[in-house]
Write a protein that holds these residues in place. Sequence first.
Motif, PDB file in Angstrom:
ATOM      1  N   ALA A  61      62.032  79.303 -30.797  1.00 32.79           N
ATOM      2  CA  ALA A  61      62.511  80.004 -29.602  1.00 32.79           C
ATOM      3  C   ALA A  61      63.725  79.299 -29.013  1.00 32.79           C
ATOM      4  N   LEU A  62      63.694  77.972 -28.979  1.00 33.92           N
ATOM      5  CA  LEU A  62      64.846  77.237 -28.455  1.00 33.92           C
ATOM      6  C   LEU A  62      66.063  77.388 -29.362  1.00 33.92           C
ATOM      7  N   ALA A  63      65.839  77.402 -30.666  1.00 29.46           N
ATOM      8  CA  ALA A  63      66.958  77.598 -31.598  1.00 29.46           C
ATOM      9  C   ALA A  63      67.566  78.988 -31.435  1.00 29.46           C
ATOM     10  N   LEU A  64      66.740  79.997 -31.244  1.00 28.64           N
ATOM     11  CA  LEU A  64      67.252  81.344 -31.024  1.00 28.64           C
ATOM     12  C   LEU A  64      68.004  81.440 -29.700  1.00 28.64           C
ATOM     13  N   ASP A  65      67.517  80.755 -28.673  1.00 28.53           N
ATOM     14  CA  ASP A  65      68.218  80.751 -27.382  1.00 28.53           C
ATOM     15  C   ASP A  65      69.594  80.095 -27.494  1.00 28.53           C
ATOM     16  N   ARG A  66      69.662  79.024 -28.258  1.00 28.76           N
ATOM     17  CA  ARG A  66      70.945  78.336 -28.401  1.00 28.76           C
ATOM     18  C   ARG A  66      71.917  79.120 -29.276  1.00 28.76           C
ATOM     19  N   ALA A  67      71.403  79.874 -30.251  1.00 25.90           N
ATOM     20  CA  ALA A  67      72.266  80.624 -31.159  1.00 25.90           C
ATOM     21  C   ALA A  67      72.774  81.923 -30.528  1.00 25.90           C
ATOM     22  N   ALA A  68      72.128  82.366 -29.487  1.00 27.54           N
ATOM     23  CA  ALA A  68      72.510  83.624 -28.852  1.00 27.54           C
ATOM     24  C   ALA A  68      73.817  83.464 -28.079  1.00 27.54           C
ATOM     25  N   THR A  69      74.563  84.534 -28.053  1.00 29.17           N
ATOM     26  CA  THR A  69      75.774  84.551 -27.234  1.00 29.17           C
ATOM     27  C   THR A  69      75.420  85.069 -25.852  1.00 29.17           C
ATOM     28  N   LYS A  70      76.334  84.875 -24.918  1.00 27.76           N
ATOM     29  CA  LYS A  70      76.071  85.342 -23.556  1.00 27.76           C
ATOM     30  C   LYS A  70      76.044  86.868 -23.482  1.00 27.76           C
ATOM     31  N   ARG A  71      76.834  87.512 -24.317  1.00 31.55           N
ATOM     32  CA  ARG A  71      76.866  88.976 -24.293  1.00 31.55           C
ATOM     33  C   ARG A  71      75.679  89.593 -25.005  1.00 31.55           C
TER      34      ARG A  71
END
Length: 105
Positions: A61-71
Amino acid sequence: MSPKQNVRRLVWPAILTLASLGLVLAPSPLVALFGDSETLRLALTALAYFATAWLISRITALALDRAATKRRPYPRLLKDLVAAMLFLVAFAAVVSLFMGKGALG
């Protein structure tokens, strides 16, 4: 999410995983209290499986949060599906363990 919050989300799963793995590898303190039983060994192994699934789901979950863009952030459903799949695998491993077979064979 700040780095401090990320670390805070990993503290309890990491502590539980390390403690359960330590008890699986060296169960002597619990053997002194409860005696040497097969059920205790299986319960400690089951705890280690679920604790590891919890830690891996938090790391994912943390890896997905970091890989996500703001948009375009990753949907929460993806994180929940990954966590559910990890816990399902841990549950299947525990069931096979209690039925007398190993988790991998």
